[in-house]
Design a protein around this motif. Structure first.
Motif, short mmCIF file in Angstrom:
data_model
loop_
_atom_site.label_atom_id
_atom_site.label_comp_id
_atom_site.label_asym_id
_atom_site.label_seq_id
_atom_site.Cartn_x
_atom_site.Cartn_y
_atom_site.Cartn_z
N PRO A 289 0.66 -11.42 4.53
CA PRO A 289 1.17 -10.02 5.27
C PRO A 289 0.13 -9.21 5.07
O PRO A 289 -0.75 -9.04 4.45
CB PRO A 289 2.24 -10.04 4.42
CG PRO A 289 1.90 -10.72 2.90
CD PRO A 289 1.10 -11.66 3.38
N ALA A 292 -0.62 -5.29 9.54
CA ALA A 292 -0.24 -4.10 10.31
C ALA A 292 -0.66 -2.76 9.57
O ALA A 292 -0.53 -1.90 10.13
CB ALA A 292 1.25 -4.21 10.65
N THR A 315 4.98 -1.09 5.70
CA THR A 315 6.17 -1.52 5.39
C THR A 315 6.19 -3.04 4.87
O THR A 315 5.26 -3.74 5.17
CB THR A 315 7.28 -1.69 6.93
OG1 THR A 315 6.47 -2.25 7.95
CG2 THR A 315 7.41 -0.30 7.17
N GLN A 317 6.52 -7.03 4.67
CA GLN A 317 6.59 -8.04 5.73
C GLN A 317 7.18 -9.48 4.90
O GLN A 317 7.60 -10.29 5.63
CB GLN A 317 5.36 -8.28 6.29
CG GLN A 317 4.76 -7.43 7.30
CD GLN A 317 3.62 -7.66 7.92
OE1 GLN A 317 2.44 -7.42 7.34
NE2 GLN A 317 3.69 -8.28 9.22
N SER A 318 6.80 -9.52 3.69
CA SER A 318 7.27 -10.86 3.00
C SER A 318 8.18 -10.48 1.72
O SER A 318 8.28 -11.30 0.82
CB SER A 318 6.09 -11.60 2.56
OG SER A 318 5.25 -10.72 1.72
N PRO A 322 5.19 -2.77 -0.37
CA PRO A 322 4.23 -2.53 0.79
C PRO A 322 2.82 -2.13 0.36
O PRO A 322 1.96 -2.82 1.13
CB PRO A 322 5.19 -1.25 1.53
CG PRO A 322 6.36 -1.56 1.10
CD PRO A 322 6.41 -1.84 -0.49
N GLU A 325 1.21 -5.56 -0.62
CA GLU A 325 0.98 -6.15 0.95
C GLU A 325 -0.24 -5.83 1.46
O GLU A 325 -0.79 -6.75 2.23
CB GLU A 325 2.34 -6.18 1.38
CG GLU A 325 3.30 -7.30 1.11
CD GLU A 325 4.30 -7.27 1.96
OE1 GLU A 325 4.17 -7.07 3.06
OE2 GLU A 325 5.62 -7.90 1.76
N GLY A 329 -3.37 -7.76 2.95
CA GLY A 329 -3.65 -7.88 4.10
C GLY A 329 -5.07 -7.31 4.42
O GLY A 329 -5.57 -7.87 5.30
#
Length: 375
Positions: A289, A292, A315, A317-318, A322, A325, A329
């Motif tokens: 995740p 984005a 935001t 995702q998993s 945030p 994540e 990412g």
């Protein structure tokens, strides 16, 4: 045993071969007209193009796009795809017969504008031709249906066997001693391909010479049942089932990459290569995740990629925090970029930009500097 002298002769074939032609009769007539008395152990090599013509294996296409679509429909497994400045795209695919050939072995030369496909079953076609010729001359022969193919790591093309009858296409040397008495463990000679290549030196369907007689290799004749298919590795045993670019793309979860394929002549500039690498990273399915939360921007005509926070708020995702994540990412994006850039023969060095926060230092972005990998 084989003779120590190999002779190859291509008798002229005067008849025009069209869909529905009795190819066996045409070849028999050509042999007789040229006063060729076939002997036991002779091997006939016939160009696949005339076999396909006689069997009606012709298609019409309106343009290059339809030709490429026909290649895709004909192939069973895409190995590699490359584009050229002329606007053409060449796909290297595995054919239903098991061979791996550019454009699935489809041919448009000397076809009156039509596309010539491979025979539907080249081994079966070879078997039918052999039986008719043997009956006409009362001999025992071998027969090869050959096609022209390029070769990995080598410049130029040569003929290979795509159909075979009357003998085994492989000469297994394993278990036999070499000249020094050592037992061979890996050598299997592709004699059918060697015979096809020898015949190609004298024949040529564009010159009215679609057949060649090879004499002196009768020692290979046996009751082999494997046909030419035995010369093609099973997909699971093929070390090169994908090109290196395609293998990396599939490893990153990309099966259908938007945009143009890599240039076949390695002429893409760094900007095009970097842009394609980013498309690979974005198009693939990642298990991580936080992607984005970051945007990627190309700078300096492709010499640099910067990753910075996206304009929209991060935001989850998993189900995780945030911010955490997003940091996961970022690391995933960097590694995916390095992998995609390597497929484009590009090197990359990474610099993280750190800032202090409530949770300690965390990355605020990344700069990736890019250069060419010199082979």
């Amino acid at each position: 045993m084989n003779d120590r002298l190999l002779t190859v002769y291509a008798p002229p074939v005067e008849e025009e071969i069209t869909p529905g032609s009795d190819l066996s009769a045409i070849l028999i007539n050509a042999l007789r007209r040229n006063r060729i008395d076939l002997k036991d152990g002779d091997i006939l090599v016939v160009a696949s193009k005339v076999v396909s013509k006689a069997e009606g294996r012709l298609r019409t296409v309106a343009d290059r796009a339809e030709f490429e679509e026909l290649v895709e429909q004909t192939g069973t497994h895409l190995v590699a795809e490359r584009s050229y400045r002329s606007g053409t795209t060449v796909q290297v695919v595995r054919t239903p017969a098991g061979t791996v050939q550019a454009a699935a072995g489809l041919d448009q030369s000397n076809s009156g504008g039509a596309v010539i496909l491979h025979p539907l079953d080249s081994d079966r076609s070879a078997d039918g031709l052999r039986r008719r010729v043997e009956q006409a001359f009362e001999v025992r022969i071998g027969l090869v249906i050959s096609d022209t193919s390029s070769r990995p790591w080598r410049v130029g093309v040569g003929d290979i066997a795509i159909g075979l009858s009357g003998f085994s296409g492989l000469d297994d040397q394993r278990g036999r001693p070499d000249d020094d008495g050592r037992v061979q463990t890996v050598t299997v000679r592709a004699v059918a391909d060697e015979i096809a290549a020898a015949a190609d030196l004298v024949k040529g369907s564009s010159r009215g010479l679609p057949m060649a007689l090879v004499r002196g290799a009768g020692g290979y004749l046996d009751n082999g049942q494997g046909g030419a298919r035995a010369l093609s590795r099973d997909l699971g045993e093929d070390w090169f089932r994908h090109g290196h670019v395609e293998a990396i793309q599939r490893g990153l979860g990309v099966t259908d990459l938007p945009g143009s394929a890599p240039a076949g002549d390695n002429s893409d500039d760094i900007l095009e290569r970097v842009s394609r690498a980013i498309r690979v990273v974005r198009a693939g399915q990642s298990r991580t995740p936080g992607h984005a939360a970051w945007r990627m921007r190309i700078e300096g005509s492709g010499s640099r990629i910067t990753l910075s926070p996206s304009d929209s708020p991060a935001t989850a995702q998993s189900g995780g925090p945030p911010l955490l994540e997003a940091m996961v990412g970022l690391g995933s994006l960097v590694e995916r970029l390095h992998t995609a850039l390597f497929a484009e023969d590009l090197s990359a060095s990474t610099r993280y930009h750190w800032v202090d926060g409530e949770l300690g230092a965390f990355p605020r972005g990344v700069t990736i500097d890019i250069g060419l990998i010199v082979p």
